[in-house]
Structures are given as C-alpha cells and as structure tokens.
Design a protein around this motif. Structure first.
Motif, PDB file in Angstrom:
ATOM      1  N   LYS A   7      44.694  47.032  39.067  1.00 50.04           N
ATOM      2  CA  LYS A   7      46.146  47.224  39.167  1.00 50.04           C
ATOM      3  C   LYS A   7      46.502  47.959  40.454  1.00 50.04           C
ATOM      4  O   LYS A   7      47.507  47.632  41.107  1.00 50.04           O
ATOM      5  N   ASN A   8      45.693  48.927  40.845  1.00 49.36           N
ATOM      6  CA  ASN A   8      45.935  49.635  42.103  1.00 49.36           C
ATOM      7  C   ASN A   8      45.861  48.691  43.293  1.00 49.36           C
ATOM      8  O   ASN A   8      46.649  48.803  44.243  1.00 49.36           O
ATOM      9  N   LEU A   9      44.903  47.761  43.268  1.00 48.32           N
ATOM     10  CA  LEU A   9      44.809  46.773  44.343  1.00 48.32           C
ATOM     11  C   LEU A   9      46.035  45.881  44.370  1.00 48.32           C
ATOM     12  O   LEU A   9      46.642  45.645  45.420  1.00 48.32           O
ATOM     13  N   LEU A  10      46.416  45.350  43.214  1.00 48.93           N
ATOM     14  CA  LEU A  10      47.544  44.423  43.121  1.00 48.93           C
ATOM     15  C   LEU A  10      48.843  45.044  43.618  1.00 48.93           C
ATOM     16  O   LEU A  10      49.656  44.383  44.272  1.00 48.93           O
ATOM     17  N   SER A  11      49.044  46.319  43.313  1.00 54.72           N
ATOM     18  CA  SER A  11      50.305  46.991  43.627  1.00 54.72           C
ATOM     19  C   SER A  11      50.272  47.752  44.943  1.00 54.72           C
ATOM     20  O   SER A  11      51.213  48.466  45.272  1.00 54.72           O
ATOM     21  N   MET A  12      49.202  47.599  45.714  1.00 56.29           N
ATOM     22  CA  MET A  12      49.052  48.276  47.008  1.00 56.29           C
ATOM     23  C   MET A  12      49.054  49.793  46.861  1.00 56.29           C
ATOM     24  O   MET A  12      49.610  50.521  47.679  1.00 56.29           O
ATOM     25  N   ARG A  13      48.397  50.274  45.829  1.00 57.64           N
ATOM     26  CA  ARG A  13      48.344  51.714  45.581  1.00 57.64           C
ATOM     27  C   ARG A  13      46.888  52.203  45.446  1.00 57.64           C
ATOM     28  O   ARG A  13      46.612  53.155  44.719  1.00 57.64           O
ATOM     29  N   SER A  14      45.986  51.557  46.145  1.00 59.02           N
ATOM     30  CA  SER A  14      44.562  51.881  46.006  1.00 59.02           C
ATOM     31  C   SER A  14      44.111  53.039  46.884  1.00 59.02           C
ATOM     32  O   SER A  14      43.128  53.703  46.580  1.00 59.02           O
ATOM     33  N   SER A  65      40.162  42.984  32.880  1.00 64.89           N
ATOM     34  CA  SER A  65      41.286  43.865  32.584  1.00 64.89           C
ATOM     35  C   SER A  65      41.788  44.464  33.884  1.00 64.89           C
ATOM     36  O   SER A  65      40.994  44.771  34.783  1.00 64.89           O
ATOM     37  N   LEU A  66      43.094  44.632  33.993  1.00 62.96           N
ATOM     38  CA  LEU A  66      43.643  45.250  35.197  1.00 62.96           C
ATOM     39  C   LEU A  66      43.264  46.723  35.287  1.00 62.96           C
ATOM     40  O   LEU A  66      43.405  47.339  36.342  1.00 62.96           O
ATOM     41  N   ASP A  67      42.774  47.282  34.188  1.00 60.84           N
ATOM     42  CA  ASP A  67      42.304  48.667  34.184  1.00 60.84           C
ATOM     43  C   ASP A  67      40.847  48.786  34.610  1.00 60.84           C
ATOM     44  O   ASP A  67      40.335  49.907  34.742  1.00 60.84           O
ATOM     45  N   ASN A  68      40.176  47.650  34.827  1.00 58.44           N
ATOM     46  CA  ASN A  68      38.796  47.701  35.328  1.00 58.44           C
ATOM     47  C   ASN A  68      38.772  48.417  36.676  1.00 58.44           C
ATOM     48  O   ASN A  68      39.642  48.194  37.530  1.00 58.44           O
ATOM     49  N   THR A  69      37.781  49.242  36.884  1.00 53.06           N
ATOM     50  CA  THR A  69      37.627  49.934  38.162  1.00 53.06           C
ATOM     51  C   THR A  69      36.674  49.157  39.068  1.00 53.06           C
ATOM     52  O   THR A  69      35.877  48.331  38.614  1.00 53.06           O
ATOM     53  N   LEU A  70      36.779  49.429  40.355  1.00 49.50           N
ATOM     54  CA  LEU A  70      36.030  48.627  41.325  1.00 49.50           C
ATOM     55  C   LEU A  70      34.526  48.803  41.222  1.00 49.50           C
ATOM     56  O   LEU A  70      33.771  47.915  41.650  1.00 49.50           O
ATOM     57  N   GLY A  90      35.103  53.554  44.329  1.00 48.62           N
ATOM     58  CA  GLY A  90      35.611  52.516  43.445  1.00 48.62           C
ATOM     59  C   GLY A  90      35.757  52.932  41.999  1.00 48.62           C
ATOM     60  O   GLY A  90      36.499  52.311  41.243  1.00 48.62           O
ATOM     61  N   LYS A  91      35.101  54.002  41.602  1.00 48.88           N
ATOM     62  CA  LYS A  91      35.172  54.418  40.195  1.00 48.88           C
ATOM     63  C   LYS A  91      36.557  54.921  39.813  1.00 48.88           C
ATOM     64  O   LYS A  91      36.885  55.021  38.629  1.00 48.88           O
ATOM     65  N   ASN A  92      37.403  55.216  40.817  1.00 49.47           N
ATOM     66  CA  ASN A  92      38.754  55.711  40.554  1.00 49.47           C
ATOM     67  C   ASN A  92      39.846  54.723  40.946  1.00 49.47           C
ATOM     68  O   ASN A  92      41.030  55.042  40.874  1.00 49.47           O
ATOM     69  N   ILE A  93      39.451  53.524  41.358  1.00 45.71           N
ATOM     70  CA  ILE A  93      40.419  52.516  41.817  1.00 45.71           C
ATOM     71  C   ILE A  93      40.405  51.331  40.859  1.00 45.71           C
ATOM     72  O   ILE A  93      39.355  50.728  40.619  1.00 45.71           O
TER      73      ILE A  93
END
Length: 368
Positions: free
Chosen positions: A137-144, A116-121, A131-134
């Motif tokens: 989707k944050n990685l994909l959109s450059m918003r990590s 899921s794109l909502d999975n955290t790192l 990683g528990k807050n990233i």
C-alpha cells in the motif's frame, strides 16, 4: 557505465506546471476535428469552444472525449515522427499513465487472494532490510520513503549507472533493484507523499513474482486481450512494430533501456484503446468496484493534490494521471461517464492544465 541524462521527463508527474507554451506553430490548423454525425446546438458549441481552447493553448496532438461510450469531441493536429499527419487513432507513448495498469495488476492479484496490500517488502526481498516496514500500500500510494532512480537536478539524471540500452532486461532490472536496496530512505514509511517511480518499478517486479509471469505478458493477457486493446503495448514492442509510426528518436540516449520504465512509464496506446481501458477500469470489468474505489481514494491529505493508487485527483472530482516520456506528454481522466484522453509528441508542458480548460466547456458545475 554512463549516466542517463534528461530522463526526468520520461517518468515524473509535474503537479505544479508553470510553463504555458509548448512552442508549437500558432498557425497550425486541425487536420481532423469531428463530433457525432447528429449535431445539436450543444454539441456544435462544445466543438467550437474546445477548438478555441486548443488554438489558444497552442496544442498539437490528440484529444478524445467520450460520455457513456459516445464520442463528444475528437481532434488530431500535428505530425507523427515520420512526418505523417497525426490521426485520432495514432499510437502514442503514454508515460506515467502506465502506473494505472500496474496498480490494477496488483489489485487484481489481491482480489484473487494471491497477496495482501499489507504485505511488507521483505516478503519479496528478504535482503532488503528497510523493506520490513514498507507495505505494498505504501508503494501504491507513493508513501514508501524509497528514493527515486531519477534525481531532480538542472540536467536530471538516472542514478543507476549500470543501466544501459545495450543490456538485457534482466541485467537492468537487477541493477536497479540493487541500487534501491542500498539507498537510505528519504522519509519514514507512510509519513509523507513522495512521487517515486521506484515504487511502481518494484510493484511490477512483485506482479512477476506472485503471478509467475513476465509483467508485460501479465498485462497483455489480463488487460489488453480481454478488452481487445489491439493498439496497445510496451516500449519494447516499438522495435518490432514499424506500423505504429513510433521510434526512439525523441528519447535521450538510454531512455529505451529495457526494464527501466517497467510498471512506471512503459506503455504505448491510442485514444480508442484508452477509452476501452477507462470504461473497463471504472465499471468493475477489470478489477472490482471496491478496488477501483481504493484506487481513487486520497491517501495523502497533507499535500495540495489528491493521490490514490496510480491515480491523481483532478477537475470536478475526476481521477486520472499525466505522463511524460521523451517528447511525449499525455493525460487521461475519468469522471461520471466522461473519459478524456490527451496525447502529444511535441513536449507540451501545460498538459496538467489543459484538461480543466477543455472540460469547463462540458462539465459546468465544478464540485466543491
């Protein structure tokens, strides 16, 4: 261990480019420039206009434009690394365009119900406290908020000292992950856009964890082979394929360190293969139409340009990406059946503006 200097060109998108000259020979003439055999007045005008743009912009390299799988324009100028004339089908390094393939791989696994794109790192890296807050989707959109391995200094340098072209992929990947996990975030997750190659490096590693396959094998099996992209591969493959006409001679020392550009800038391809890719990506053949819409949705309205998942917004509502690695620059663009691929090996720094000048001769009604 030595730092790798000048690597910034290999991975970073220059969204605001100010350089207007590539330093190419003004007297250079096309060695190959063609359009469809049945030439209409419109097609002749397109050819003349685009030839004029390339001459004015002092561009040497490959330009390949199609509409609904028919070639509208193609041109090849300049030489390859071995001194031979470039051809439209010459294979080139494509730098950060590679991020599209990594993004598609993640969405492919998501569509298969494997993540899921909502999975955290912390799902994949329990040792990574931040990683528990990233999310993916944050990685994909450059918003990590994750810092990049590359720092923008006058000389530019890779910050991970333990990466080397003399080491194995496993050693380099482990060193990069260790460095990332020790760094403080530069911003809170999902608060702002920060272009960062580390995001896609981690995404490629997650593809391996979820699929159980080497990332390069996954892309080859699920994208290259189904699309018959026989002229595409990875930087690692260059060492084993002398027929591609590529070397590492234009790279700074260490840029070819295996694993360094994984997921973020690791691919080579040519114009025809890239057209196959753009066609399949935008027509539901690789990922679902819904997933492609996600790739081409802007997730950072607070900044001046649009960015989705490995895709940026460009002229007339089209989407694509630019790439820089060594002396190679590249660009791809998708918009309503139009596919444009540009690549050069001279370090042409106006690659972000060239497509707009070329497409203005074809797409005449820019979107508001």
């Amino acid at each position: 261990m030595k730092k790798l200097s000048a690597i910034i060109l290999s991975l970073v998108i220059a969204f605001s480019v100010t350089a207007c000259s590539s330093g190419n020979n003004e007297e250079s003439k096309p060695v190959e420039s063609k359009i469809a055999e049945t030439e209409t007045t419109e097609s002749v005008n397109i050819k003349e206009n685009m030839d004029s743009v390339l001459e004015h912009k002092k561009f040497e390299g490959i330009v390949y434009l199609t509409k609904d799988n028919s070639v509208i324009y193609q041109s090849a100028t300049g030489k390859d690394e071995k001194g031979n004339d470039l051809k439209v089908d010459s294979i080139m390094y494509i730098g950060s365009i590679s991020k599209q393939f990594c993004s598609a791989a993640i969405l492919m696994l998501r569509d298969q119900g494997k993540l899921s794109l909502d999975n955290t790192l912390d799902t994949y890296y329990p040792e990574y406290t931040a990683g528990k807050n990233i999310t993916l989707k944050n990685l994909l959109s450059m918003r990590s908020g994750i810092p990049d391995m590359v720092v923008k200094t006058p000389e530019a340098a890779l910050q991970v000292e333990d990466v080397s072209s003399d080491k194995t992929e496993e050693e380099n990947v482990a060193a990069i992950k260790e460095w990332i996990f020790k760094q403080p975030l530069v911003s809170e997750p999902d608060t702002t856009f920060e272009y960062c190659n580390a995001n896609y490096f981690l995404l490629s590693d997650i593809v391996e964890q979820v699929s159980g396959e080497n990332y390069y094998d996954f892309i080859s099996k699920n994208i290259f082979e189904p699309l018959n992209m026989t002229n595409s591969g990875f930087i690692n493959d260059v060492k084993n394929n002398s027929e591609w006409g590529l070397t590492y001679d234009t790279f700074v020392v260490g840029e070819d360190a295996i694993g360094l550009t994984k997921g973020a800038g690791d691919m080579v391809s040519n114009a025809e293969d890239m057209d196959k890719w753009m066609t399949a990506l935008s027509s539901g053949k690789i990922i679902s139409n819904e997933s492609y819409l996600e790739m081409t949705t802007d997730y950072s309205p607070e900044i001046s340009h649009k960015y989705g998942y490995g895709m940026a917004g460009y002229y007339n509502g089209g989407w694509g990406h630019s790439g820089f690695i060594g002396n190679y620059t590249s660009f791809d663009y998708i918009n309503d059946g139009y596919h444009l691929f540009i690549a050069d090996n001279t370090g042409y720094m106006d690659i972000e503006n060239l497509p707009t000048d070329l497409l203005a001769n074809v797409i005449t009604s820019p979107a508001n």
